[in-house]
Scaffold this motif. Structure first.
Motif, PDB file in Angstrom:
ATOM      1  N   ALA A  28      47.440  44.537  44.806  1.00  0.00           N
ATOM      2  CA  ALA A  28      47.106  43.919  46.090  1.00  0.00           C
ATOM      3  C   ALA A  28      45.713  44.339  46.541  1.00  0.00           C
ATOM      4  O   ALA A  28      44.948  43.527  47.081  1.00  0.00           O
ATOM      5  CB  ALA A  28      48.140  44.293  47.138  1.00  0.00           C
ATOM      6  N   ALA A  29      45.358  45.597  46.327  1.00  0.00           N
ATOM      7  CA  ALA A  29      44.016  46.057  46.664  1.00  0.00           C
ATOM      8  C   ALA A  29      42.970  45.375  45.780  1.00  0.00           C
ATOM      9  O   ALA A  29      41.865  45.063  46.232  1.00  0.00           O
ATOM     10  CB  ALA A  29      43.923  47.571  46.529  1.00  0.00           C
ATOM     11  N   GLY A  30      43.330  45.133  44.528  1.00  0.00           N
ATOM     12  CA  GLY A  30      42.430  44.390  43.649  1.00  0.00           C
ATOM     13  C   GLY A  30      42.190  42.980  44.139  1.00  0.00           C
ATOM     14  O   GLY A  30      41.059  42.459  44.073  1.00  0.00           O
ATOM     15  N   LEU A  31      43.234  42.344  44.648  1.00  0.00           N
ATOM     16  CA  LEU A  31      43.084  41.007  45.228  1.00  0.00           C
ATOM     17  C   LEU A  31      42.180  41.042  46.455  1.00  0.00           C
ATOM     18  O   LEU A  31      41.332  40.166  46.652  1.00  0.00           O
ATOM     19  CB  LEU A  31      44.444  40.445  45.620  1.00  0.00           C
ATOM     20  CG  LEU A  31      45.339  39.950  44.483  1.00  0.00           C
ATOM     21  CD1 LEU A  31      46.726  39.661  45.029  1.00  0.00           C
ATOM     22  CD2 LEU A  31      44.761  38.706  43.840  1.00  0.00           C
ATOM     23  N   ALA A  32      42.369  42.059  47.300  1.00  0.00           N
ATOM     24  CA  ALA A  32      41.537  42.185  48.489  1.00  0.00           C
ATOM     25  C   ALA A  32      40.076  42.392  48.114  1.00  0.00           C
ATOM     26  O   ALA A  32      39.169  41.831  48.741  1.00  0.00           O
ATOM     27  CB  ALA A  32      42.031  43.341  49.351  1.00  0.00           C
ATOM     28  N   ALA A  33      39.832  43.193  47.080  1.00  0.00           N
ATOM     29  CA  ALA A  33      38.461  43.417  46.630  1.00  0.00           C
ATOM     30  C   ALA A  33      37.835  42.122  46.121  1.00  0.00           C
ATOM     31  O   ALA A  33      36.675  41.809  46.425  1.00  0.00           O
ATOM     32  CB  ALA A  33      38.448  44.485  45.537  1.00  0.00           C
ATOM     33  N   ALA A  34      38.605  41.368  45.349  1.00  0.00           N
ATOM     34  CA  ALA A  34      38.100  40.094  44.836  1.00  0.00           C
ATOM     35  C   ALA A  34      37.795  39.142  45.994  1.00  0.00           C
ATOM     36  O   ALA A  34      36.758  38.454  45.987  1.00  0.00           O
ATOM     37  CB  ALA A  34      39.126  39.475  43.886  1.00  0.00           C
TER      38      ALA A  34
END
Length: 216
Positions: A28-34
Motif C-alpha cells: 500500500a505504501a508502494g502504491l502511495a509512492a507511485a
C-alpha cells in the motif's frame, strides 16, 4: 499557477490504510509512492510552480529518494496544526497569495489539463472546487489563501464534504466555480477504476503487481 500538493510521506502503515488492510501495509505504501510521483509529474507537465506540504519524513518512506529527486526545485514545508482542517489552512498560508490549485496524492491519473481547468476557473471565481466521486473534492483552487479559513469548519471525508465546502465558501461571500469530477483512490474498486483510466502510470503498474488474485 502554483500547485499546492498536500501529502503524507508514503511510510508503510501510515498511508492507504484501507487498501493496506487488503494488500498489506508495504504494498500500500508502494502504491502511495507511485501515486505521489505521478502527481508530481502532472504538476510539472502543467508548468506549475510546486509547493509540497508534507506530513512525515521522506527518509522513512518507500521510494523516498526518488520522490525527493522529483521534488527538485519545489518548496517543501512540514504540515502543522491539529487536525486536517487546521493543517490545510496553514499549508495555504505557506503557499501564499495568487492562483493556487491544491490537490492531494489520491488522484494519480490527474493531468496537466485537469489542473489547468481548475486554475482557469479562478479568472471568474474566488474559488474553484473539483468534486470527487465519493462526495469529497480532489482539488481546491483559490487566489486568496484567507478563503481557506472557511473550509476549516467542514467535516472532511464524508459523502457531503464537497457540498459542505461549497456552502461554507459561499456563506463567506465567495463565488465558487466547479471543475471536472474525478475518482480518488481509497478502496480496491477505486484502484481498479483509476488503473484502467490511466494504465501507463506508475500507480497502474504498481496496482497490477499488488492486486491480490480473487479479490472482487
Amino acid at each position: 499557477m502554483k500547485v499546492l500538493l498536500v501529502a503524507k510521506a508514503p511510510v508503510a502503515g501510515q498511508v492507504k490504510t484501507r487498501l493496506g488492510a487488503v494488500i498489506g501495509a508495504e504494498p500500500a505504501a508502494g502504491l502511495a509512492a507511485a501515486a505521489l510521483l505521478d502527481t508530481i509529474e502532472a504538476c510539472r507537465e502543467a508548468g506549475a510552480e510546486g509547493h509540497l506540504s508534507l506530513a512525515g519524513d521522506l527518509r522513512d518512506a518507500v521510494r523516498g529518494g526518488a520522490i525527493a529527486a522529483a521534488l527538485d526545485g519545489w518548496t517543501v514545508t512540514p504540515q502543522q496544526g491539529d487536525g486536517f482542517a487546521e493543517r490545510l489552512v496553514r499549508a495555504h498560508a505557506d503557499a501564499g497569495p495568487g492562483v493556487v490549485v491544491q490537490i492531494g496524492m489520491d488522484t494519480p491519473h490527474v493531468t496537466a489539463a485537469a489542473l489547468a481547468e481548475v486554475a482557469d476557473g479562478l479568472a471568474t471565481h474566488d474559488a474553484v472546487l473539483a468534486p470527487a466521486e465519493d462526495g469529497g473534492w480532489w482539488a481546491l483552487g483559490r487566489r486568496d489563501p484567507r478563503v481557506v479559513r472557511h473550509v476549516a469548519r467542514v467535516v472532511m471525508s464524508t459523502s457531503e464534504t464537497c457540498t459542505d465546502t461549497r456552502h461554507a465558501l459561499e456563506l463567506a461571500g465567495c463565488t465558487v466555480g466547479r471543475a471536472s469530477t474525478m475518482t480518488d483512490v481509497d478502496t480496491v474498486e477505486d484502484a481498479d477504476v483509476v488503473a484502467a483510466l490511466a494504465p501507463h502510470t506508475r500507480f497502474a503498474r504498481a496496482w497490477r503487481s499488488a492486486r491480490p488474485r480473487g479479490v472482487a
